[in-house]
Design an enzyme around this catalytic site. Sequence first.
Site, short mmCIF file in Angstrom:
data_model
loop_
_atom_site.label_atom_id
_atom_site.label_comp_id
_atom_site.label_asym_id
_atom_site.label_seq_id
_atom_site.Cartn_x
_atom_site.Cartn_y
_atom_site.Cartn_z
N LYS A 130 0.81 -1.29 0.09
CA LYS A 130 0.04 -0.15 -0.24
C LYS A 130 0.66 1.15 0.13
CE LYS A 130 -3.97 -2.36 1.88
NZ LYS A 130 -4.70 -2.82 3.01
N GLN A 139 -5.53 -1.90 8.90
CA GLN A 139 -5.22 -3.18 8.48
C GLN A 139 -6.09 -4.26 9.24
OE1 GLN A 139 -4.04 -3.61 5.33
NE2 GLN A 139 -4.40 -5.86 5.64
N ASP A 195 -11.52 2.38 2.93
CA ASP A 195 -11.64 1.02 2.85
C ASP A 195 -13.37 0.83 2.60
OD1 ASP A 195 -9.75 -1.09 3.10
OD2 ASP A 195 -9.69 -0.64 5.53
#
Length: 283
Positions: free
Chosen positions: A53, A97, A120
């Site tokens: 990422k 995460q 997200d």
Amino acid sequence: MAHIISGKEIASSVRAQIAEKGRLFTERTGVVPGLAVVIVGEDPASKVYVRNKKKGCEEVGFYSEVHELPEDITQERLMSELESINKNPKIHGILVQLPLPRHLDEKAVIDFIPPEKDVDAFHPVNTGKIMIGNYDFLPCTPAGVMKMLEYENIDVTGKNCVVIGRSNIVGKPMAMLLLHSNGTVTICHSKTKNLADITSKADILVSSVGKAKFVTADMVKEGAVVIDVGMNRDENGKLCGDVAFDEVAEKASAITPVPGGVGVMTITMLLQNTLKAAEIAVK
Ligand code: GUN
């Protein structure tokens, strides 16, 4: 032999577009899109994802910060870390995460991230918006799959789409996006009876179960499009998807490989969401 849908090739083309849009955005506003990624603990797979990422951000010229927090962090400390990230004007998108260590409250973390920074698209406000088809952010993996289908000119309208897996991260939103594209959608899961009967009627089959070589040729219709979201290790420790690639590729018309398929698209869509978050911030 199926056409192999190259996530690498599609991601590279989409990332070039994102980099160019980002450059124009920065030129116009003076703002560089910024992403904060939070990782708790030492899970090796999560560490690889987080590293990729960060690399993705560098590739398109975005600012990024990785916050590595200890496995035994308290909920309180984690929330206060998120509060300080949320106050940083350089950060437009925040991603924690998952999965988190078991003692932490994942739901509280998801609820805390402001919907306009939720790259997200896991916050209930964003999941609700996706349901009604009026959204700013799409969850990265399903959005990446849709982008691959679009790039390959695979029309979803009227197709039998079967999604294996019902997670909030992939299965459920994936089904919703296929539905928005006018597919006839079935979601299968661990309690589904006669799974192979259902999957073998799919024109488009998406697997996100997390079991190595779970989808075998007998479960796939001749000429189907097979999208493999799995990221597993086989008996030799080699990275592989949910789909028994060699035998299914003999039957499908198009298939995504692992690695080099959906994974790289997921990160690409995260970059797109980060740009979107920056655009929202300067509005
Ligand atoms: N863990 C596995 N996939 C994802 C994802 O898309 N986002 C986050 N935050 N964690 C994940």
